[in-house]
Motif scaffolding. Structure first.
Motif, PDB file in Angstrom:
ATOM      1  N   VAL A  89      -0.351   4.193 -33.627  1.00 51.19           N
ATOM      2  CA  VAL A  89       0.298   3.218 -34.517  1.00 51.19           C
ATOM      3  C   VAL A  89       0.782   3.899 -35.788  1.00 51.19           C
ATOM      4  O   VAL A  89       1.903   3.676 -36.253  1.00 51.19           O
ATOM      5  CB  VAL A  89      -0.681   2.070 -34.848  1.00 51.19           C
ATOM      6  N   VAL A  90      -0.067   4.765 -36.354  1.00 47.03           N
ATOM      7  CA  VAL A  90       0.303   5.470 -37.591  1.00 47.03           C
ATOM      8  C   VAL A  90       1.518   6.359 -37.359  1.00 47.03           C
ATOM      9  O   VAL A  90       2.476   6.361 -38.147  1.00 47.03           O
ATOM     10  CB  VAL A  90      -0.892   6.304 -38.108  1.00 47.03           C
ATOM     11  N   LEU A  91       1.504   7.123 -36.263  1.00 44.24           N
ATOM     12  CA  LEU A  91       2.636   8.004 -35.968  1.00 44.24           C
ATOM     13  C   LEU A  91       3.919   7.200 -35.747  1.00 44.24           C
ATOM     14  O   LEU A  91       5.000   7.597 -36.202  1.00 44.24           O
ATOM     15  CB  LEU A  91       2.332   8.854 -34.729  1.00 44.24           C
ATOM     16  N   GLY A  92       3.803   6.072 -35.044  1.00 39.98           N
ATOM     17  CA  GLY A  92       4.975   5.245 -34.803  1.00 39.98           C
ATOM     18  C   GLY A  92       5.545   4.657 -36.078  1.00 39.98           C
ATOM     19  O   GLY A  92       6.773   4.589 -36.247  1.00 39.98           O
ATOM     20  N   LEU A  93       4.676   4.239 -36.989  1.00 37.99           N
ATOM     21  CA  LEU A  93       5.141   3.656 -38.253  1.00 37.99           C
ATOM     22  C   LEU A  93       5.733   4.714 -39.176  1.00 37.99           C
ATOM     23  O   LEU A  93       6.724   4.468 -39.868  1.00 37.99           O
ATOM     24  CB  LEU A  93       3.981   2.935 -38.947  1.00 37.99           C
ATOM     25  N   VAL A  94       5.112   5.898 -39.204  1.00 38.85           N
ATOM     26  CA  VAL A  94       5.550   6.941 -40.140  1.00 38.85           C
ATOM     27  C   VAL A  94       6.845   7.605 -39.655  1.00 38.85           C
ATOM     28  O   VAL A  94       7.796   7.786 -40.436  1.00 38.85           O
ATOM     29  CB  VAL A  94       4.440   7.997 -40.322  1.00 38.85           C
ATOM     30  N   PHE A  95       6.903   7.947 -38.385  1.00 40.35           N
ATOM     31  CA  PHE A  95       8.034   8.731 -37.887  1.00 40.35           C
ATOM     32  C   PHE A  95       9.076   7.890 -37.155  1.00 40.35           C
ATOM     33  O   PHE A  95      10.210   8.360 -36.968  1.00 40.35           O
ATOM     34  CB  PHE A  95       7.536   9.843 -36.958  1.00 40.35           C
ATOM     35  N   GLY A  96       8.728   6.669 -36.724  1.00 36.38           N
ATOM     36  CA  GLY A  96       9.690   5.854 -36.002  1.00 36.38           C
ATOM     37  C   GLY A  96      10.189   6.568 -34.765  1.00 36.38           C
ATOM     38  O   GLY A  96       9.411   7.099 -33.973  1.00 36.38           O
ATOM     39  N   GLN A  97      11.510   6.610 -34.590  1.00 42.00           N
ATOM     40  CA  GLN A  97      12.106   7.317 -33.472  1.00 42.00           C
ATOM     41  C   GLN A  97      12.552   8.722 -33.842  1.00 42.00           C
ATOM     42  O   GLN A  97      13.170   9.416 -33.033  1.00 42.00           O
ATOM     43  CB  GLN A  97      13.317   6.527 -32.951  1.00 42.00           C
ATOM     44  N   GLY A  98      12.215   9.124 -35.051  1.00 46.93           N
ATOM     45  CA  GLY A  98      12.605  10.450 -35.511  1.00 46.93           C
ATOM     46  C   GLY A  98      11.664  11.528 -35.027  1.00 46.93           C
ATOM     47  O   GLY A  98      10.621  11.262 -34.412  1.00 46.93           O
ATOM     48  N   PRO A  99      11.987  12.792 -35.328  1.00 48.11           N
ATOM     49  CA  PRO A  99      11.146  13.916 -34.877  1.00 48.11           C
ATOM     50  C   PRO A  99       9.861  14.026 -35.691  1.00 48.11           C
ATOM     51  O   PRO A  99       9.818  13.665 -36.865  1.00 48.11           O
ATOM     52  CB  PRO A  99      12.053  15.125 -35.093  1.00 48.11           C
ATOM     53  N   ILE A 100       8.834  14.529 -35.040  1.00 47.31           N
ATOM     54  CA  ILE A 100       7.564  14.804 -35.722  1.00 47.31           C
ATOM     55  C   ILE A 100       7.491  16.287 -36.064  1.00 47.31           C
ATOM     56  O   ILE A 100       7.251  16.662 -37.209  1.00 47.31           O
ATOM     57  CB  ILE A 100       6.369  14.403 -34.829  1.00 47.31           C
ATOM     58  N   ILE A 101       7.703  17.114 -35.050  1.00 52.31           N
ATOM     59  CA  ILE A 101       7.767  18.567 -35.230  1.00 52.31           C
ATOM     60  C   ILE A 101       8.978  19.072 -34.461  1.00 52.31           C
ATOM     61  O   ILE A 101       9.044  18.939 -33.237  1.00 52.31           O
ATOM     62  CB  ILE A 101       6.488  19.264 -34.717  1.00 52.31           C
ATOM     63  N   GLY A 102       9.942  19.646 -35.148  1.00 52.90           N
ATOM     64  CA  GLY A 102      11.155  20.110 -34.480  1.00 52.90           C
ATOM     65  C   GLY A 102      11.879  18.944 -33.831  1.00 52.90           C
ATOM     66  O   GLY A 102      12.194  17.945 -34.468  1.00 52.90           O
ATOM     67  N   SER A 103      12.139  19.075 -32.536  1.00 53.15           N
ATOM     68  CA  SER A 103      12.789  17.995 -31.793  1.00 53.15           C
ATOM     69  C   SER A 103      11.784  17.107 -31.065  1.00 53.15           C
ATOM     70  O   SER A 103      12.170  16.207 -30.313  1.00 53.15           O
ATOM     71  CB  SER A 103      13.780  18.586 -30.778  1.00 53.15           C
ATOM     72  N   PHE A 104      10.502  17.362 -31.284  1.00 51.01           N
ATOM     73  CA  PHE A 104       9.437  16.615 -30.598  1.00 51.01           C
ATOM     74  C   PHE A 104       9.093  15.382 -31.421  1.00 51.01           C
ATOM     75  O   PHE A 104       8.665  15.495 -32.576  1.00 51.01           O
ATOM     76  CB  PHE A 104       8.196  17.491 -30.424  1.00 51.01           C
ATOM     77  N   GLY A 105       9.307  14.191 -30.828  1.00 52.31           N
ATOM     78  CA  GLY A 105       9.051  12.949 -31.540  1.00 52.31           C
ATOM     79  C   GLY A 105       8.189  11.998 -30.750  1.00 52.31           C
ATOM     80  O   GLY A 105       7.568  12.366 -29.741  1.00 52.31           O
ATOM     81  N   THR A 106       8.175  10.741 -31.188  1.00 53.94           N
ATOM     82  CA  THR A 106       7.345   9.737 -30.517  1.00 53.94           C
ATOM     83  C   THR A 106       7.835   9.465 -29.093  1.00 53.94           C
ATOM     84  O   THR A 106       7.040   9.102 -28.223  1.00 53.94           O
ATOM     85  CB  THR A 106       7.348   8.433 -31.325  1.00 53.94           C
ATOM     86  N   GLY A 107       9.158   9.619 -28.862  1.00 57.65           N
ATOM     87  CA  GLY A 107       9.668   9.429 -27.504  1.00 57.65           C
ATOM     88  C   GLY A 107       9.079  10.430 -26.539  1.00 57.65           C
ATOM     89  O   GLY A 107       8.691  10.076 -25.414  1.00 57.65           O
ATOM     90  N   GLN A 108       8.982  11.681 -26.969  1.00 61.61           N
ATOM     91  CA  GLN A 108       8.377  12.716 -26.115  1.00 61.61           C
ATOM     92  C   GLN A 108       6.884  12.453 -25.910  1.00 61.61           C
ATOM     93  O   GLN A 108       6.344  12.696 -24.828  1.00 61.61           O
ATOM     94  CB  GLN A 108       8.593  14.095 -26.725  1.00 61.61           C
ATOM     95  N   LEU A 109       6.229  11.943 -26.967  1.00 60.26           N
ATOM     96  CA  LEU A 109       4.820  11.581 -26.826  1.00 60.26           C
ATOM     97  C   LEU A 109       4.652  10.476 -25.773  1.00 60.26           C
ATOM     98  O   LEU A 109       3.715  10.509 -24.973  1.00 60.26           O
ATOM     99  CB  LEU A 109       4.256  11.099 -28.170  1.00 60.26           C
TER     100      LEU A 109
END
Length: 244
Positions: free
Chosen positions: A17-37
């Motif tokens: 939930v925290v990662l989804g709220l903070v990063f949304g659909q954007g990247p977390i590290i490089g091109s790796f984001g919540t979609g890849q998770l």
């Protein structure tokens, strides 16, 4: 101190939930984001689904081979299971029709599903029917491979019951047949192998929860839980009533 699996799942959901709220659909590290998770989480779920059919099949056959249950005991067990399932179904239908949690989805179902990530959203089958004969025919496969290709667990259970009963009968009628005992031992060995694989995969369940939760919240926001909360609350309420 080792955190139990249930605690790991809760922590993973909170972190998702925290990662989804903070990063949304954007990247977390490089091109790796919540979609890849989310896709990683779905891989774990797909692996669990892939393990279920062979594990169920060998577990049922192994139970028939190794467990000595008389006909009277078996009938009593079936009656207890049918009674338990009937109570659970009646309780679930009663709570759903009295409390009506689906009313909160009325008029919003299509748009809510559209907001979900592809890894979570699923389309309803187009051939749903209440015809008992049609439903029964769906459980009788045209080949022994079909249930494993479609993950039809009811058909696999039927195959396991038939195979287990047949192997048990063959072992009793032909105790000195050279290939019967090795076949029974092979079924038991396969059961333990699949259980071991399942134990390894279950350890990855928190990762699946983290990924799918982060993906869903990243796409739809925290509001998705407001729609799911009534269903979750009623499920927990019904389980509490049934268990008590």
């Amino acid at each position: 101190m080792k955190i139990p699996l249930a605690g790991q799942v809760v922590l993973a959901a909170a972190l998702g939930v925290v990662l989804g709220l903070v990063f949304g659909q954007g990247p977390i590290i490089g091109s790796f984001g919540t979609g890849q998770l989310g896709h990683l989480g779905m891989l774990v779920i797909r692996l669990l689904k892939a393990l279920a059919p062979p594990l169920v099949l060998v577990a049922i056959i192994d139970a028939f081979v190794r467990t000595e249950i008389r006909a009277k005991q078996g009938l009593r067990l079936v009656l207890i299971c049918l009674f338990n399932v009937s109570v659970a179904s009646a309780l679930g239908l009663f709570l759903m029709n009295v409390l009506r949690p689906g009313d909160s989805w009325r008029g919003h179902l299509t748009e809510t599903i559209a907001k979900l990530p592809v890894s979570v959203a699923r389309k309803a089958p187009a051939d749903i029917s209440l015809d008992p004969i049609k439903n029964l025919s769906a459980y009788i496969p045209e080949s022994m491979v079909e249930p494993f290709l479609t993950n039809n667990l009811i058909s696999i259970v039927l195959a396991g019951v038939l195979g287990g009963a047949a192997l048990r009968s063959v072992r009793r009628r032909y105790p000195d047949e050279p290939g019967v005992k090795p076949l029974c031992d092979l079924v038991g060995a396969l059961f333990h192998v699949f259980v071991q694989i399942l134990e390894w995969v279950v350890k990855l369940v928190p990762l699946a929860v983290l990924g799918t939760t982060a993906d869903a919240v990243g796409h739809s926001g925290i509001g998705i839980f407001k729609l799911l909360a009534p269903f979750l609350g009623i499920i927990l309420f019904g389980l509490a009533i049934h268990s008590l």
